[in-house]
Scaffold this motif. Structure first.
Motif, mmCIF file in Angstrom:
data_model
loop_
_atom_site.group_PDB
_atom_site.id
_atom_site.type_symbol
_atom_site.label_atom_id
_atom_site.label_comp_id
_atom_site.label_asym_id
_atom_site.label_seq_id
_atom_site.Cartn_x
_atom_site.Cartn_y
_atom_site.Cartn_z
ATOM 1 N N GLU A 171 -36.541 -51.623 -8.134
ATOM 2 C CA GLU A 171 -36.956 -52.047 -6.798
ATOM 3 C C GLU A 171 -35.747 -52.520 -6.015
ATOM 4 N N VAL A 172 -35.788 -52.309 -4.699
ATOM 5 C CA VAL A 172 -34.757 -52.803 -3.793
ATOM 6 C C VAL A 172 -35.409 -53.828 -2.882
ATOM 7 N N SER A 173 -34.788 -55.001 -2.721
ATOM 8 C CA SER A 173 -35.355 -56.039 -1.864
ATOM 9 C C SER A 173 -35.395 -55.576 -0.413
ATOM 10 N N LYS A 174 -36.343 -56.054 0.325
ATOM 11 C CA LYS A 174 -36.518 -55.665 1.726
ATOM 12 C C LYS A 174 -36.079 -56.785 2.664
ATOM 13 N N LEU A 175 -35.633 -56.403 3.837
ATOM 14 C CA LEU A 175 -35.317 -57.305 4.948
ATOM 15 C C LEU A 175 -34.336 -58.427 4.615
ATOM 16 N N ASN A 176 -33.230 -58.065 4.008
ATOM 17 C CA ASN A 176 -32.124 -59.011 3.894
ATOM 18 C C ASN A 176 -31.235 -58.806 5.114
ATOM 19 N N PRO A 177 -31.178 -59.775 6.011
ATOM 20 C CA PRO A 177 -30.402 -59.561 7.237
ATOM 21 C C PRO A 177 -28.901 -59.586 6.988
ATOM 22 N N GLY A 178 -28.181 -58.819 7.799
ATOM 23 C CA GLY A 178 -26.724 -58.795 7.786
ATOM 24 C C GLY A 178 -26.219 -59.086 9.186
ATOM 25 N N ILE A 179 -24.918 -59.009 9.362
ATOM 26 C CA ILE A 179 -24.333 -59.323 10.663
ATOM 27 C C ILE A 179 -23.285 -58.263 11.031
ATOM 28 N N ASN A 180 -23.198 -57.948 12.311
ATOM 29 C CA ASN A 180 -22.181 -57.049 12.867
ATOM 30 C C ASN A 180 -21.279 -57.859 13.789
ATOM 31 N N ILE A 181 -19.977 -57.637 13.690
ATOM 32 C CA ILE A 181 -19.006 -58.274 14.583
ATOM 33 C C ILE A 181 -18.112 -57.168 15.132
ATOM 34 N N GLN A 182 -18.007 -57.073 16.458
ATOM 35 C CA GLN A 182 -17.200 -56.035 17.082
ATOM 36 C C GLN A 182 -16.344 -56.625 18.195
ATOM 37 N N ILE A 183 -15.170 -56.033 18.392
ATOM 38 C CA ILE A 183 -14.306 -56.372 19.518
ATOM 39 C C ILE A 183 -14.482 -55.272 20.563
ATOM 40 N N VAL A 184 -14.787 -55.660 21.788
ATOM 41 C CA VAL A 184 -14.981 -54.699 22.873
ATOM 42 C C VAL A 184 -13.684 -54.598 23.666
ATOM 43 N N THR A 185 -13.135 -53.392 23.744
ATOM 44 C CA THR A 185 -11.950 -53.121 24.554
ATOM 45 C C THR A 185 -12.366 -52.144 25.641
ATOM 46 N N ASP A 186 -12.206 -52.537 26.903
ATOM 47 C CA ASP A 186 -12.653 -51.717 28.024
ATOM 48 C C ASP A 186 -11.446 -51.337 28.884
ATOM 49 N N LEU A 187 -11.208 -50.030 29.008
ATOM 50 C CA LEU A 187 -10.135 -49.508 29.838
ATOM 51 C C LEU A 187 -10.762 -48.840 31.052
ATOM 52 N N ARG A 188 -10.276 -49.215 32.243
ATOM 53 C CA ARG A 188 -10.814 -48.680 33.493
ATOM 54 C C ARG A 188 -9.708 -47.909 34.215
ATOM 55 N N PRO A 189 -9.560 -46.599 33.913
ATOM 56 C CA PRO A 189 -8.482 -45.832 34.540
ATOM 57 C C PRO A 189 -8.746 -45.498 36.006
ATOM 58 N N ALA A 190 -10.011 -45.488 36.438
ATOM 59 C CA ALA A 190 -10.346 -45.171 37.833
ATOM 60 C C ALA A 190 -11.676 -45.829 38.178
#
Length: 106
Positions: free
Chosen positions: A49-68
């Motif tokens: 059996e595999v346990s259900k609904l073990n929450p995890g976390i995502n961490i991301q760095i947002v880099t936004d380039l605006r050429p125009a």
């Protein structure tokens, strides 16, 4: 003289920069299935059996380039953490094993 107060202008100084950074946080649930081998099924009558609904976390760095104007290029490198608990029988004894995951997202 004017009959109304002058409204402040809605000028966006941050979004019009050519390069800016931010971060993103999120939650996840990781899922996978186990298909037991025929040898395991002959030795044990119960499926793993595999346990259900073990929450995890995502961490991301947002880099936004605006050429125009009206064109944004975003790069979101990050990492996702998660964990599952697997329950299986070994020689008739219930065994619990933790399966931790770390995924690099780019």
């Amino acid at each position: 003289m004017s009959g109304q107060k002058q409204k402040p202008k809605n000028e966006s100084w941050y979004d019009e920069k050519p390069l800016h950074f931010g971060f993103s946080l999120g939650f996840n649930t990781m899922d996978f299935n186990i298909t037991p081998s025929q040898k395991y099924l002959q030795l044990n009558s119960l499926y793993p059996e595999v346990s259900k609904l073990n929450p995890g976390i995502n961490i991301q760095i947002v880099t936004d380039l605006r050429p125009a104007n009206h064109l944004d290029i975003r790069f979101l490198p990050g990492v996702a953490f998660g964990q599952r608990v697997i329950r299986f029988y070994k020689n008739g004894v219930l065994v619990k094993q933790s399966a931790k995951s770390r995924i690099f997202i780019s």
